[in-house]
Motif scaffolding. Structure first.
Motif, PDB file in Angstrom:
ATOM      1  N   GLY A 270      37.558 -88.421 -51.363  1.00  0.00           N
ATOM      2  CA  GLY A 270      36.929 -87.748 -52.439  1.00  0.00           C
ATOM      3  C   GLY A 270      37.627 -87.291 -53.395  1.00  0.00           C
ATOM      4  O   GLY A 270      38.425 -87.823 -54.059  1.00  0.00           O
ATOM      5  N   ILE A 271      37.456 -85.819 -53.654  1.00  0.00           N
ATOM      6  CA  ILE A 271      38.668 -85.240 -54.428  1.00  0.00           C
ATOM      7  C   ILE A 271      39.439 -84.110 -54.041  1.00  0.00           C
ATOM      8  O   ILE A 271      39.770 -83.628 -54.477  1.00  0.00           O
ATOM      9  N   GLU A 272      39.468 -84.118 -52.518  1.00  0.00           N
ATOM     10  CA  GLU A 272      40.233 -83.156 -51.901  1.00  0.00           C
ATOM     11  C   GLU A 272      41.603 -83.799 -51.326  1.00  0.00           C
ATOM     12  O   GLU A 272      41.416 -85.104 -50.735  1.00  0.00           O
ATOM     13  N   SER A 273      42.600 -82.964 -51.181  1.00  0.00           N
ATOM     14  CA  SER A 273      43.883 -83.581 -50.672  1.00  0.00           C
ATOM     15  C   SER A 273      43.908 -83.066 -49.262  1.00  0.00           C
ATOM     16  O   SER A 273      43.403 -81.986 -48.925  1.00  0.00           O
ATOM     17  N   ARG A 274      44.324 -83.863 -48.618  1.00  0.00           N
ATOM     18  CA  ARG A 274      44.305 -83.824 -46.894  1.00  0.00           C
ATOM     19  C   ARG A 274      46.034 -84.093 -46.658  1.00  0.00           C
ATOM     20  O   ARG A 274      46.439 -84.894 -46.786  1.00  0.00           O
ATOM     21  N   PRO A 275      46.583 -82.913 -45.903  1.00  0.00           N
ATOM     22  CA  PRO A 275      47.960 -83.016 -45.568  1.00  0.00           C
ATOM     23  C   PRO A 275      48.105 -84.010 -44.731  1.00  0.00           C
ATOM     24  O   PRO A 275      47.368 -84.220 -43.718  1.00  0.00           O
TER      25      PRO A 275
ATOM     26  N   ILE B  29      26.000 -95.518 -54.948  1.00  0.00           N
ATOM     27  CA  ILE B  29      27.457 -95.220 -54.744  1.00  0.00           C
ATOM     28  C   ILE B  29      27.988 -94.744 -56.013  1.00  0.00           C
ATOM     29  O   ILE B  29      28.904 -93.946 -56.368  1.00  0.00           O
ATOM     30  N   GLY B  30      27.866 -95.819 -57.063  1.00  0.00           N
ATOM     31  CA  GLY B  30      28.183 -95.593 -58.400  1.00  0.00           C
ATOM     32  C   GLY B  30      27.853 -94.234 -58.921  1.00  0.00           C
ATOM     33  O   GLY B  30      28.533 -93.651 -59.783  1.00  0.00           O
TER      34      GLY B  30
ATOM     35  N   ASN C   4      36.946 -95.920 -49.144  1.00  0.00           N
ATOM     36  CA  ASN C   4      37.981 -94.821 -49.767  1.00  0.00           C
ATOM     37  C   ASN C   4      37.137 -94.212 -50.927  1.00  0.00           C
ATOM     38  O   ASN C   4      37.137 -94.404 -52.071  1.00  0.00           O
ATOM     39  N   PRO C   5      36.351 -93.211 -50.323  1.00  0.00           N
ATOM     40  CA  PRO C   5      35.301 -92.428 -51.147  1.00  0.00           C
ATOM     41  C   PRO C   5      35.848 -91.903 -52.537  1.00  0.00           C
ATOM     42  O   PRO C   5      36.897 -91.161 -52.625  1.00  0.00           O
ATOM     43  N   ARG C   6      35.053 -92.184 -53.488  1.00  0.00           N
ATOM     44  CA  ARG C   6      35.519 -91.847 -55.047  1.00  0.00           C
ATOM     45  C   ARG C   6      34.377 -90.922 -55.571  1.00  0.00           C
ATOM     46  O   ARG C   6      32.997 -91.179 -55.212  1.00  0.00           O
ATOM     47  N   PRO C   7      34.783 -90.354 -56.510  1.00  0.00           N
ATOM     48  CA  PRO C   7      33.602 -89.664 -57.301  1.00  0.00           C
ATOM     49  C   PRO C   7      32.619 -90.571 -58.149  1.00  0.00           C
ATOM     50  O   PRO C   7      33.301 -91.529 -58.607  1.00  0.00           O
ATOM     51  N   GLY C   8      31.353 -90.270 -57.851  1.00  0.00           N
ATOM     52  CA  GLY C   8      30.534 -91.148 -58.726  1.00  0.00           C
ATOM     53  C   GLY C   8      30.071 -90.494 -60.103  1.00  0.00           C
ATOM     54  O   GLY C   8      30.676 -89.219 -60.289  1.00  0.00           O
ATOM     55  N   GLU C   9      29.319 -90.956 -60.925  1.00  0.00           N
ATOM     56  CA  GLU C   9      28.978 -90.432 -62.068  1.00  0.00           C
ATOM     57  C   GLU C   9      28.683 -88.939 -62.274  1.00  0.00           C
ATOM     58  O   GLU C   9      28.936 -88.336 -63.143  1.00  0.00           O
TER      59      GLU C   9
END
Ligand code: ZN
Length: 486
Positions: A12-17, A279-280, A287-292
């Motif tokens: 999503g918008i989170e960083s995973r080590p 989803i949009g 590969n989850p992405r942010p939507g509008e």
């Protein structure tokens, strides 16, 4: 012997080590990668071996282990894999490793050894800046350098794998500056251009109270023009909000073309088409992405022709907006708290009662019935009158109605709301203090409960714009004039 380096993947918008371990292997297997999907492994092997060959480094027989296991196809691990192998083969100096050992390393490799930009470097840099990997350092592709530098991390960057190995890396010397005041920028859209006083007033109240607003008017009446001016009268973004917006837009891959430009620091304005998928609009995917709705976070989400959106999509949007976030599979969440604005026609033919509506009573009723699907998303409604070309001589009065003046009133009102008794400024919570006359006026309308709550909150905002923290009859009357249903 083995070497481990740090990298990260985006959810999503989170960083995973992620840890990348390279181990010598006596077998004849060549470069083996575990911890990635089959497709990701195949593609990474080709890119990494080819880029290493450009630096005259033979990968040889080596096992690369990615932990924890990563789903999807994260090309941003390439650079870390290549550097782990380089270190294993003693092709990089001791000094280099003293500098890079604790850094997060992200970047995608091209076959010719260039380092391509990746999505999510801002999220990774924020994680590095919080000291998640020891010394707060990150190595990123050159094209992501400016954006990563907006965080607390110490940022290094490179254009090629050769530069990553042999240096010197680019390093941030000074934090990049921001653009100036977006409201006073030459290309900013000004509220003074809107002729209708009731529309200007509705936009001001919606901005001050973060109230979702429905604009109703015939085609050509300027609903989109009105909605576009809303972002400019919201309060100036704080540094934390700036960074949130940058993190989201970088994670969505929207910063690629502007990578060398400082972020604009304007509140986002997003206007997805009514054919947008769930989803949009809401985000997600493999590969989850942010939507509008997340891309519009801290800004404005405009649903033009809201009556054309699918009912199921509107229902899901309502749930997301009430929670202020989108929850992805497992534990990742993406913030989703934009100011919602919608536009719709007064009826199916679009002319409305004032201009000779040609709808039959049946069509009028079915149009009204369909409105139920979206009306509950909004706390305010305003009619946008049709203005024939040359029909109304409107001379903008920048002194009274300019976006910068209105924004100042909006900021002052928010300060009053924030200290009003009951609660901090949270949409949909806390019923404010109210005079008996105002309460009586509200009671005479016999509204359903959700509307009573909305009208109360709008009235509190009207009072705050009047520099009061108590709702009087006048404030309540104005709030009622903007209610969603009669
Ligand atoms: Zn009609």
């Amino acid at each position: 012997m083995s070497v481990a380096v740090h990298s990260a993947v985006l959810v999503g918008i989170e960083s995973r080590p992620v840890t990348i371990m390279a181990e010598s292997n006596l077998g004849p297997g060549g470069l083996k990668i575990t911890g990635l999907s089959d497709v990701a492994t195949r593609e990474a092997r080709v890119r990494v071996k080819s880029a290493l060959a450009q630096c005259d480094i033979e990968a040889g027989n080596v096992d690369v282990i990615v932990t924890p296991e990563v789903t999807g196809n994260p090309s941003g691990l390439d650079l870390a894999i290549a550097l782990a192998i380089t270190a294993l083969r003693h092709k990089a100096g001791e000094e280099f490793w003293q500098q890079r050992r604790d850094a997060i390393i992200v970047g995608e490799l091209a076959f010719d050894g260039r380092v391509h930009p990746v999505r999510g470097t801002v999220a990774h840099a924020r994680a590095a800046g919080k000291g998640a990997t020891g010394r707060g350092q990150i190595v990123v592709p050159k094209a992501n350098h400016t954006d990563a530098s907006m965080t607390e991390a110490e940022v290094f960057s490179c254009d090629t794998l050769d530069q990553a190995i042999n240096g010197p890396l680019w390093k941030t010397l000074a934090k990049p500056g921001k653009y100036g005041d977006p409201v006073n920028a030459p290309d900013a859209l000004d509220l003074a251009d809107i002729a209708s006083p009731s529309v200007r007033r509705a936009l001001e109240i919606a901005a001050a109270g973060q109230h979702p607003l429905l604009l109703v008017g015939p085609p050509g009446s300027g609903k989109t023009q009105a909605a576009r001016r809303l972002a400019g009268i919201l309060p100036r973004m704080t540094d934390a909000e700036d960074l949130d917006v940058l993190t989201i837009h970088d994670a969505a891959g929207l910063r690629g073309g502007n990578a060398y430009k400082p972020p604009s620091m304007q509140r986002p304005f997003r206007a997805p088409h009514h054919t947008v998928s769930e989803i949009g609009l809401l985000g997600g995917g493999d590969n989850p992405r942010p939507g509008e709705v997340t891309l519009a976070h801290h800004g404005v989400l405009f649903l033009d022709e809201v009556h054309e959106f699918r009912k199921s999509v509107l229902e899901s949007l309502g749930r997301v907006l009430s929670e202020g976030k989108v929850t992805l599979r497992r534990t990742a969440t993406m913030p989703a708290a934009p100011l919602l604005v919608g536009s719709t026609n007064p009826c199916e033919c679009g002319l409305g009662p004032d201009r000779g509506c040609t709808c039959t009573p049946e069509r009028l009723k079915s149009y009204r019935d369909r409105a139920v699907a979206y009306e509950s998303l909004f706390a305010m409604r305003v009619e946008v009158p049709y203005v024939p070309v040359g029909g109304v001589a409107w001379s903008p009065d920048p002194e009274a109605y300019s976006s910068s003046k209105v924004r100042a009133r909006v900021e002052a009102a928010r300060a009053i709301i924030a200290r009003s008794p009951g609660a901090p400024f949270v949409l949909g919570r806390s019923i404010p203090t109210i005079t008996p006359e105002a309460q009586r006026l509200l009671d005479t309308k016999a509204l359903p409960f959700p509307m009573i709550r909305d009208v109360n909150l709008v009235a509190r905002t009207v009072a705050a714009l009047d520099d009061k923290d108590r709702i009087t009859e006048v404030h309540m009357a104005e709030a009622l004039s903007f209610r969603v249903r009669p």
